[in-house]
Design an enzyme around this catalytic site. Structure first.
Site, PDB file in Angstrom:
ATOM      1  N   LYS A  25      30.810  -2.643  17.554  1.00  8.54           N
ATOM      2  CA  LYS A  25      30.248  -1.469  18.233  1.00  8.54           C
ATOM      3  C   LYS A  25      30.881  -1.269  19.610  1.00  8.54           C
ATOM      4  CE  LYS A  25      25.865  -2.473  15.937  1.00  8.54           C
ATOM      5  NZ  LYS A  25      26.109  -3.900  15.624  1.00  8.54           N
ATOM      6  N   TYR A  43      27.233  -8.285  22.161  1.00  8.30           N
ATOM      7  CA  TYR A  43      26.563  -9.518  21.780  1.00  8.30           C
ATOM      8  C   TYR A  43      27.206 -10.750  22.419  1.00  8.30           C
ATOM      9  CZ  TYR A  43      24.546  -6.569  18.083  1.00  8.30           C
ATOM     10  OH  TYR A  43      23.905  -5.579  17.385  1.00  8.30           O
ATOM     11  N   SER A  74      19.345 -13.808  10.997  1.00  6.69           N
ATOM     12  CA  SER A  74      18.797 -15.152  10.928  1.00  6.69           C
ATOM     13  C   SER A  74      19.941 -16.141  11.057  1.00  6.69           C
ATOM     14  CB  SER A  74      18.053 -15.395   9.614  1.00  6.69           C
ATOM     15  OG  SER A  74      17.562 -16.731   9.579  1.00  6.69           O
ATOM     16  N   ASP A 101      27.366  -7.963  10.801  1.00  9.79           N
ATOM     17  CA  ASP A 101      27.140  -6.931  11.810  1.00  9.79           C
ATOM     18  C   ASP A 101      27.209  -7.541  13.202  1.00  9.79           C
ATOM     19  OD1 ASP A 101      26.053  -4.054  12.347  1.00  9.79           O
ATOM     20  OD2 ASP A 101      24.821  -5.362  13.589  1.00  9.79           O
ATOM     21  N   HIS A 105      27.725   2.508  20.088  1.00  2.00           N
ATOM     22  CA  HIS A 105      26.498   1.724  20.142  1.00  2.00           C
ATOM     23  C   HIS A 105      25.292   2.558  20.568  1.00  2.00           C
ATOM     24  CE1 HIS A 105      25.334  -2.798  20.602  1.00  2.00           C
ATOM     25  NE2 HIS A 105      24.312  -2.096  20.138  1.00  2.00           N
ATOM     26  N   LEU A 162      13.079  -6.540   9.895  1.00  2.00           N
ATOM     27  CA  LEU A 162      11.913  -7.416   9.765  1.00  2.00           C
ATOM     28  C   LEU A 162      10.934  -7.238  10.922  1.00  2.00           C
ATOM     29  CD1 LEU A 162      13.712 -10.666   8.520  1.00  2.00           C
ATOM     30  CD2 LEU A 162      12.803  -8.748   7.196  1.00  2.00           C
TER      31      LEU A 162
END
Length: 311
Positions: free
Chosen positions: A85, A56, A273, A51, A118, A221
């Protein structure tokens, strides 16, 4: 139904999406090459759903990692499901394809598997600035009908630059606006939103399921602990005593319990992660049903706006 990290969830257009993906966003300052190594490690561990996003700022490194693992025979291009996105400065219909082509150039790939709008709001058109501001530092918004943006995204699908199209951060009313477009060619296959036990999106999930729209959960998370838009006195999700107790009972981490909760609900998750050990743990989340317990956790709801998130 998603039962394991290798299962895929069918999409309304006939394609399918892996149930657990690897998020590639990082708010930390990374050394050039860190993303390449992290994504390569993720693919080696077994992640096939990646993703990403133009915003980013690392799609060149993600693409380098994908191409490296194709070159060494670990995967074929068709094994990888890559999501990108459309950023808010490109929502004007005449800029949509330009943004997608910019992503493809960075990735050095011929197509992306899923392309999402987005956010359902636009910033002043810009190819250089992610957050255009005026002389006083105020964020510059733009007036764009996102239904017109959606029509431009449909064109990108028709010419083969993207296999599936969807949205991100849409509420049910905004989804309805797209679904009720008079000349709609393709409905959104998914809606990617923040989703975890403290923000379980139960009403939105029910609505999406009723429309055969897959809910994809980012920050599964727990929300990033940014004091700009979160009350940091709220305890971190993974420190919740209920999660810890469940994890101890089943010899799993709190993160594994949370991810299992989501896949049981039919939510696709994209935990982030860059640590190979945690990447592996996040894929190994099988345990008996946890959702009935986690559904009663306190739901921390907060209202955010573009201004509050982006300054």
């Amino acid at each position: 139904m998603i039962y394991s990290a290798d299962d895929r969830c069918p999409l309304d257009d006939g394609n399918s999406i892996p149930g657990i993906g690897l998020g590639t966003f990082s708010s930390d300052k990374l050394v050039k090459g860190d993303v390449v190594e992290a994504v390569k490690a993720g693919i080696e561990i077994g992640y096939r759903h990646l993703d990403g996003a133009l915003m980013y700022g690392n799609e060149d490194e993600v693409g380098e990692a994908i191409r490296a693992k194709i070159a060494d025979g670990t995967v074929k291009r068709e094994d990888i499901f890559y999501t990108s996105k459309l950023w808010m400065t490109y929502l004007s219909p005449n800029m949509v394809r330009k943004a997608l082509e910019k992503t493809l150039k960075s990735l050095q790939l011929d197509y992306v598997d899923l392309y999402l709008m987005h956010w359902p709001m636009a910033l002043k058109p810009s190819e250089e600035e992610i957050f255009p501001r005026d002389a006083n530092g105020k964020l510059l918004l733009d007036d764009v009908d996102f239904c017109e943006t959606w029509a431009a995204m449909e064109c990108c699908k028709e010419v083969g630059l993207v296999r599936s199209i969807g949205v991100s951060n849409f509420n049910h009313r905004q989804l309805e606006m797209v679904l009720k477009m008079p000349n709609l060619k393709y409905k959104p296959v998914c809606n990617q939103v923040e989703c975890h036990p403290y923000l379980n999106q139960s009403k939105l999930l029910k609505f999406c399921k009723s429309k055969n729209i897959v809910l994809v959960g980012y920050s599964p998370l727990g929300t990033p602990r940014n004091p700009k838009y979160l009350n940091t006195s709220i305890p971190p999700l993974l420190n919740d005593p209920v999660l810890k107790k469940l994890g101890e009972k089943h010899h799993k981490t709190a993160a594994q319990v949370v991810l299992r909760y989501q896949v049981q609900r039919g939510v696709v998750v994209v935990p982030k992660s860059f640590n190979p050990g945690r990447m592996k743990q996040n894929r190994e989340q099988t345990l008996p049903h946890a959702s009935s317990t986690l559904d009663i956790l306190p739901v921390w709801v907060w209202t955010v706006s573009v201004g509050s998130i982006f300054g």
